[in-house]
Design an enzyme around this catalytic site. Structure first.
Site, short mmCIF file in Angstrom:
data_model
loop_
_atom_site.label_atom_id
_atom_site.label_comp_id
_atom_site.label_asym_id
_atom_site.label_seq_id
_atom_site.Cartn_x
_atom_site.Cartn_y
_atom_site.Cartn_z
CG ASP A 198 1.16 -12.63 1.08
OD1 ASP A 198 0.20 -12.23 0.38
OD2 ASP A 198 1.65 -11.97 2.02
CD GLU A 245 -0.16 -11.69 -4.14
OE1 GLU A 245 -0.24 -10.91 -5.13
OE2 GLU A 245 0.14 -11.31 -3.01
CG ASP A 298 -7.69 -10.24 -0.55
OD1 ASP A 298 -8.26 -10.49 0.54
OD2 ASP A 298 -6.45 -10.15 -0.66
#
Length: 398
Positions: A198, A245, A298
């Site tokens: 992340d 990411e 998201d």
């Protein structure tokens, strides 16, 4: 039309002032007051008042200090049997979850399914991680953050995202070769077949917001550990597959770090349409060492995005993907992702089902209504499975 009510103005002022979920929830409760539930009058608040991070921060700090003093003086909690029992109960819950997860992973493996797991860059202030290794974090003498994590204003939020997590003391962590991180990665690697790191850009530089700020606007970029950390991780886990990411605000330095790491980055079709014809998310610009998503957790669903996209993005999507009515536009975009050179293509189930915006998984910087979508009985059909199989076979993704 009618103007805002007094309560409406107060709510808007609160949302302008802060993105902190705890504070917004308390403002809402203050304004809403008593209500009814199934015809019974509710007070809205328990007689036993809970501590508020907004109003009672001093007492929260004191409670944390008292807890630290307690476990320091009585490490095995022999003098506090009720507290020890509660901790052991939660330890048991974690044990049961681990056993059930291992069974699920074994079942998936037997059926040719691999699991991708997220490795969040930050942890919570109240986590066991910070509790047991405070020396690895930027904390004051009371164990409170000196600065917190987040991201500056971006595509998702005009005031940025204030995550509130304590930041790492990377200098201190480097002393033992980032051993705390190595243990964390090892635990994650046991649970998943591939790890998505992340907020990868945070290892090059991260957004540091002074503690006490109510938005992320006043933060600043601070250099992260870079390849020194990533090289150590690759050395310790040579057979673990990682995903970088690399979304958000990218700089040449971040792009170089992704290349140097060798990890595949992420490409998102919806970002391609919003960013124009010089964007790395356009399929014709992909390299093999990347992973394409029609949308992430998201993002809106593809159908929802197509319905809500601005005129410029919608026009670009129609031209680029040839959304001319000869094929369902969602499936046309899925087909384009599948046909790309990206090593891996990920399509959310909501997109395979062609669902609208109300099936969206998560909207960043919002409270309530997120992470509630579920695949219902009857939605997954043999016909849909056959269609997906045909698509994957056509583009040799089997």
């Amino acid at each position: 039309g009618q103007g805002l009510t007094e309560d409406g103005e107060a709510r808007l002022e609160a949302m302008v002032r802060t993105t902190d979920g705890f504070e917004l929830a308390e403002v809402d409760l203050d304004l809403r007051g008593e209500g009814t539930l199934f015809g019974e009058r509710q007070k809205g608040r328990n007689d036993l008042k809970l501590a508020s991070l907004r109003r009672d921060r001093v007492w929260v700090v004191k409670a944390r200090r008292a807890a630290l003093d307690l476990v320091t003086a009585d490490p095995d909690l022999s003098g506090h049997p009720l507290l020890r029992d509660e901790i052991e109960f939660h330890t048991f819950l974690q044990f049961m979850f681990a056993a059930q997860w291992d069974a699920l992973k074994d079942h998936a493996k037997r059926n040719g399914i691999e699991l991708i797991g997220d490795l969040p860059i930050y942890v919570s202030l109240d986590s066991a991680d910070v509790w047991t290794a405070p020396e690895g974090f930027c904390l004051d003498g009371e164990g409170q953050p000196l600065a917190v994590g987040g991201v500056p204003p971006d595509y998702f939020s005009a005031t940025g995202q204030l995550w509130g997590n304590p930041l790492y003391d990377w200098t201190a962590m480097a002393v033992d070769g980032y051993e705390w991180w190595m243990r964390r990665v090892a635990a994650t690697a046991r649970r998943y077949d591939m790890i998505r790191i992340d907020h990868f850009r945070g290892f090059e530089s991260y957004w540091s917001v002074p503690a006490g700020e109510t938005t992320a606007v006043q933060g600043k970029w601070v250099k992260g550990p870079g390849m020194a950390f990533l090289s150590r991780m690759k050395e310790r886990f040579p057979h673990t597959r990682f995903i970088a990411e690399d979304l958000g605000i990218l700089t040449p330095e971040v792009e170089e770090l992704v290349r140097a790491s060798g990890f595949p980055g992420m490409r998102v079709l919806q970002f391609a349409c919003d960013s124009g014809d010089d964007c790395c998310h356009l399929p014709h610009t992909y390299v093999e060492n990347c992973i394409v998503y029609t949308g992430t957790h998201d993002n809106n669903t593809l159908r929802g995005w197509l319905a809500e996209a601005g005129p410029s993005a919608a026009s670009f999507a129609r031209a680029y993907f040839r959304l001319d009515g000869t094929e369902d536009p969602v499936w046309r975009m899925i087909r384009r992702a599948m046909a790309s050179v990206a090593d891996l293509c990920i399509v959310p189930m909501q997109d395979f089902l062609g669902l609208p915006a109300d099936a969206r998984m998560n909207t960043p910087s919002t409270l309530g209504g997120n992470w509630r979508w579920r695949l219902l009985p009857g939605q997954w059909t043999d016909a849909l499975a056959a269609e997906i199989l045909a698509l994957t076979a056509t583009y040799e993704r089997r």
